[in-house]
Design a protein around this motif. Structure first.
Motif, short mmCIF file in Angstrom:
data_model
loop_
_atom_site.label_atom_id
_atom_site.label_comp_id
_atom_site.label_asym_id
_atom_site.label_seq_id
_atom_site.Cartn_x
_atom_site.Cartn_y
_atom_site.Cartn_z
N TRP A 1 0.82 -1.21 0.00
CA TRP A 1 0.00 0.00 0.00
C TRP A 1 0.85 1.26 0.00
CZ3 TRP A 1 -4.52 -0.14 -1.80
CH2 TRP A 1 -5.34 -1.26 -1.64
N ARG A 2 2.05 1.18 0.57
CA ARG A 2 2.94 2.34 0.52
C ARG A 2 3.34 2.65 -0.92
NH1 ARG A 2 5.92 0.78 4.27
NH2 ARG A 2 7.74 -0.04 3.15
N ILE A 3 3.61 1.61 -1.70
CA ILE A 3 3.97 1.81 -3.11
C ILE A 3 2.77 2.33 -3.90
CG2 ILE A 3 4.68 0.62 -5.22
CD1 ILE A 3 6.31 -1.28 -3.46
N LEU A 4 1.61 1.74 -3.65
CA LEU A 4 0.41 2.16 -4.38
C LEU A 4 0.03 3.60 -4.06
CD1 LEU A 4 -1.78 -1.07 -4.07
CD2 LEU A 4 -0.58 -0.23 -6.09
N THR B 1 -8.94 12.91 -16.68
CA THR B 1 -8.55 13.04 -15.27
C THR B 1 -9.49 12.26 -14.37
OG1 THR B 1 -7.59 15.24 -15.64
CG2 THR B 1 -8.26 14.69 -13.39
N LEU B 2 -10.79 12.36 -14.61
CA LEU B 2 -11.75 11.64 -13.78
C LEU B 2 -11.65 10.13 -13.98
CD1 LEU B 2 -14.83 14.01 -14.18
CD2 LEU B 2 -13.44 13.66 -12.13
N HIS B 3 -11.31 9.68 -15.19
CA HIS B 3 -11.08 8.25 -15.40
C HIS B 3 -9.85 7.77 -14.62
CE1 HIS B 3 -14.09 6.83 -18.18
NE2 HIS B 3 -13.90 7.84 -19.00
N ILE B 4 -8.81 8.58 -14.61
CA ILE B 4 -7.61 8.22 -13.84
C ILE B 4 -7.95 8.10 -12.35
CG2 ILE B 4 -5.34 9.05 -13.08
CD1 ILE B 4 -5.02 10.31 -15.86
N LEU B 5 -8.69 9.07 -11.84
CA LEU B 5 -9.08 9.03 -10.43
C LEU B 5 -9.96 7.83 -10.14
CD1 LEU B 5 -9.83 12.80 -9.70
CD2 LEU B 5 -7.70 11.53 -9.40
N TYR C 1 -9.15 4.76 -7.54
CA TYR C 1 -10.02 4.94 -6.37
C TYR C 1 -9.90 3.81 -5.36
CZ TYR C 1 -14.01 6.91 -3.89
OH TYR C 1 -14.82 7.50 -2.94
N PHE C 2 -9.49 2.64 -5.79
CA PHE C 2 -9.29 1.55 -4.83
C PHE C 2 -8.13 1.87 -3.88
CE2 PHE C 2 -6.16 0.38 -8.01
CZ PHE C 2 -5.16 -0.28 -7.31
N ILE C 3 -7.28 2.81 -4.27
CA ILE C 3 -6.19 3.26 -3.39
C ILE C 3 -6.66 4.45 -2.55
CG2 ILE C 3 -3.80 4.05 -3.29
CD1 ILE C 3 -3.44 2.96 -6.14
N SER C 4 -7.21 5.47 -3.22
CA SER C 4 -7.57 6.70 -2.51
C SER C 4 -8.72 6.47 -1.53
CB SER C 4 -7.94 7.80 -3.50
OG SER C 4 -9.02 7.39 -4.32
N SER C 5 -9.66 5.59 -1.85
CA SER C 5 -10.79 5.36 -0.95
C SER C 5 -10.38 4.64 0.31
CB SER C 5 -11.88 4.55 -1.66
OG SER C 5 -11.39 3.27 -2.03
N ARG C 6 -9.24 3.98 0.28
CA ARG C 6 -8.79 3.22 1.45
C ARG C 6 -8.41 4.13 2.60
NH1 ARG C 6 -6.94 -2.03 2.23
NH2 ARG C 6 -5.47 -2.29 3.95
N LEU D 1 -13.87 -4.55 -5.57
CA LEU D 1 -13.42 -3.55 -6.51
C LEU D 1 -14.58 -2.95 -7.29
CD1 LEU D 1 -11.06 -2.03 -7.79
CD2 LEU D 1 -10.82 -3.90 -9.44
N GLU D 2 -15.55 -3.80 -7.65
CA GLU D 2 -16.72 -3.29 -8.36
C GLU D 2 -17.55 -2.38 -7.45
OE1 GLU D 2 -17.13 -3.69 -11.51
OE2 GLU D 2 -15.39 -5.01 -11.66
N ARG D 3 -17.64 -2.74 -6.17
CA ARG D 3 -18.36 -1.86 -5.24
C ARG D 3 -17.62 -0.54 -5.07
NH1 ARG D 3 -19.10 -6.67 -2.09
NH2 ARG D 3 -17.53 -5.96 -0.60
N CYS D 4 -16.30 -0.58 -5.15
CA CYS D 4 -15.50 0.64 -5.10
C CYS D 4 -15.81 1.52 -6.30
CB CYS D 4 -14.02 0.28 -5.05
SG CYS D 4 -12.90 1.67 -4.85
N TYR D 5 -15.93 0.91 -7.47
CA TYR D 5 -16.33 1.64 -8.67
C TYR D 5 -17.73 2.25 -8.49
CZ TYR D 5 -12.54 0.06 -11.75
OH TYR D 5 -11.33 -0.14 -12.35
#
Length: 681
Positions: A326-329, A365-369, A373-378, A425-429
């Motif tokens: 997670w540190r790398i991600l 930009t929004l597609h990148i985010l 999002y599986f990283i930022s939402s954590r 991951l799908e729920r994260c989406y």
């Protein structure tokens, strides 16, 4: 003479390739000789050989080789600068004297000659500049420093035009070395870099190179080492080959310098002249984010929800190996955000960007985010201010283009709209879709709002009891309120507002936070009162909503409500809120709705809400409700007409006494001077 013999021995050793263990010894000998040599010609000779020697460059060890060469010159420079004193002079006749600092620097720089590639010239120059920046203030020759800075810029620009067979290593080395010295350059020298040639090389190395993040392929390679233990838990051992590779990657020059490289890319993004390069960059960053997400989807750990990791992962995985991953991600996500920020800044302010590029860059930009999002939402995306800026700015830009907005929402909608995804991951989406679509109801038609937003939010509305879905649950409620608030959605609101209010009462207080419930009630009252078109169709709806709340208040409990904390928010970072009961929250919801009521209804509900305060049993909660009542009356939430009604009720119709003392007040006029209160009430 001993130094000359050592130099001759070292030069012979540099002419033929040697084993890795011998190379490290050669580096140590070279550092020592650079410090001890007294003849500037010998310093120039050794410097030149270090940049072309077959023993070093025939089979370089990736980025570690150029970084080691830079370290040689930096270490030697630090020793040279440390031994200099103001009394030393370079023109003394003593043949055994040591070289003066400026003389030694000049000799080293002369070693960067035409026999070596241009990008390698950056290694001694960067080593010298780092040494000068570290040296004490009184030992720095500012004129010499400026010359080195100019030489570095010239070396970079020439290297960018040169290319060659060593282009891959040259690109990586240029990115890492320049990121080390970039903050030491003057503003003018930073701008003199050829950013049109520099930008593509800067971001491709850390994100796509095998020594960097390698497009996220390290995520799929570790999957084979994630095995099920005897305790029926997944284990990613610290002794596995994939963990060792990830450790090497994390400590490698590209990944460990990801922060400084991303800041360099951000500066180049601000200064690049060919704006077409910005579109290429954001597309390639999008490809990286998409590939990273796909590789994560193929990993067993992605099947485990963050709320269930303690159940399905071993202690070693939770405490040692997974934190490294997670540190790398997170580093990769932060780097992407730092790069995107100046990109959107140019969209806002640069007239050279065509209008067609604005929605394209915002969508990318929004597609990148979304893919990240599986990283930022954590860890909670809102905790990172630059993330918030990039996210909201991209939304604001896209909202100006309704057609592109609708197309974007169709692209990111849930795979099976109207159902709850099973994979984390799908729920994260889905959560990203709900959080993002909440900002767009005003710019979309009623049909699109219903087909996309309402259908996507409906499955989550009644599921707040599942800890895995608490964030999606509150996001779904926010989406419904945003849809109801759009003026073009009157017919849609009329169809859905009654079922929604039933769901709202069903999930509160067990599964819905006090804050979300109060926002929902206030929004529903606001959209059903004039000048809303709904108020003409159902003029009694606001009073009906408040009456239902008042009836619910009769049976409400006085027990403290538990705080509903999303899994991504650490308990230590949760804002401390006063303890509230179901009774007090319902009363606060009534108070919050007062500024939106029509005047005729406000005159009716002011005394009713004041009497509702008597139901609250806790003194602390009662005081919180009284304080909120006073804020509504005095803080500017009321317009002039409503404020006039409230002032009259408070002063001459017993409102003040009803709020402050309730049933304890005797009838008859009471002057304000007879009340002894500690608060401003």
């Amino acid at each position: 003479m001993a130094t000359d013999r050592s130099l001759a021995t070292l030069l012979r050793a540099l002419q033929s390739p040697s084993a890795e263990q011998d190379t490290s010894r050669l580096f140590g000998s070279a550092t020592t000789l650079l410090i001890l040599l007294t003849n500037p010609l010998n310093v120039t000779l050794l410097s030149s050989q270090l940049l072309i020697a077959p023993a070093i460059w025939y089979q370089p060890d990736g980025l570690r080789t150029p970084i080691s060469i830079l370290g040689i010159f930096n270490s030697a420079a630090l020793r040279i600068f440390a031994r200099q004193t103001p009394e030393q002079r370079s023109d003394l006749p003593d043949p055994t004297r040591k070289l003066a600092k400026d003389e030694w620097i000049t000799a080293v720089v002369k070693g960067a000659d035409d026999r070596s590639s241009r990008w390698r010239h950056l290694l001694p120059l960067a080593g010298l500049l780092l040494g000068i920046a570290t040296a004490e203030e009184e030992h720095i020759n500012l004129s010499m420093r400026r010359k080195i800075e100019v030489a570095i810029v010239k070396a970079v620009n020439l290297a960018l035009r040169e290319g060659g067979n060593e282009d891959a290593l040259a690109t990586k080395s240029l990115s890492v070395v320049l990121s080390h010295v970039f903050d030491l350059l003057s503003d003018q020298n930073k701008c003199d870099l050829h950013h049109d040639l520099l930008l593509p090389k800067l971001y491709r190395s850390p994100f796509f190179d095998k020594e960097g993040l390698h497009s996220g392929y390290f995520l799929s390679t570790m999957d084979a080492d994630v095995i099920e233990s005897a305790a029926k838990k997944f284990d990613w051992s610290t002794k596995s080959s994939s963990y060792a590779r990830m450790q090497r990657m994390a400590s490698g020059p590209l990944v460990s310098s990801l922060g400084s490289i991303s800041r360099l890319v951000a500066f180049s993004t601000e200064n690049v002249r060919n704006v077409a390069l910005l579109a290429v960059m954001v597309e390639e960053l999008g490809a990286f984010a998409r590939c990273l997400c796909v590789q994560w989807r193929q990993n067993k750990i992605s099947e485990i929800d963050t709320t269930e990791e303690n159940i399905y992962l071993t202690d070693e995985t939770l405490k040692t190996s997974l934190p490294l991953l997670w540190r790398i991600l997170k580093s990769s996500m932060f780097a992407a955000i730092i790069i995107l920020r100046p990109l959107l800044g140019r969209v806002l302010s640069d007239a050279r960007l065509s209008a067609n590029m604005h929605p394209f860059l915002a969508v990318q930009t929004l597609h990148i985010l979304r893919h990240l999002y599986f990283i930022s939402s954590r860890s909670g995306a809102n905790a990172f201010s630059q993330y918030t800026f990039v996210y909201l700015t991209a939304i604001d830009i896209l909202a100006q283009y309704p057609a592109e907005t609708e197309s974007f929402l169709h692209d990111i909608r849930p795979a099976e709209i109207g159902t709850i995804s099973q994979h984390p991951l799908e729920r994260c989406y889905d959560l990203y879709f709900l959080n993002t679509s909440e900002h767009f109801p005003l710019v979309m038609s009623m049909q699109v709002n219903e087909e996309l937003l309402v259908k996507a939010a409906t499955p989550y509305l009644g599921l707040g009891g599942d800890q895995r879905l608490i964030e999606a649950f509150e996001a779904a409620h926010s989406v419904m309120l945003a849809v109801f608030s759009a003026p073009q959605n009157t017919d849609l609101t009329m169809r859905h507002i009654h079922p929604y209010f039933s769901v709202l009462f069903k999930v509160f207080p067990q599964n819905l936070s006090a804050r979300q419930f109060r926002i929902a009630v206030k929004t529903l009252v606001a959209i059903t009162t004039p000048p809303s078109p709904i108020s003409e169709l159902q003029p009694l709806l606001p009073s009906t909503i408040l009456e239902l709340i008042r009836q619910r208040l009769q049976d409400a409990t006085s027990e403290h409500l538990r705080q509903l904390i999303p899994p991504s928010v650490p308990t230590s970072e949760t804002p401390q809120q006063p303890a509230l009961s179901e009774q007090s929250v319902l009363v606060l919801a009534l108070i919050d709705a007062l500024p939106f009521l029509p005047v005729i209804d406000l005159e009716v509900w002011l005394p009713i809400v004041a009497r509702s305060l008597q139901i609250i049993q806790s003194d602390a909660m009662l005081q919180a409700c009284r304080q909120r009542f006073w804020e509504v009356l005095s803080s500017g939430e009321l317009d002039v007409e409503r404020a006039e009604v409230c002032v009259a009720w408070w002063n001459t119709e017993g409102g003040r006494d009803s709020v402050l003392f309730g049933s304890k007040v005797t009838s008859g006029p009471v002057t304000s001077g007879s009340v002894n209160e500690a608060s401003k009430l």
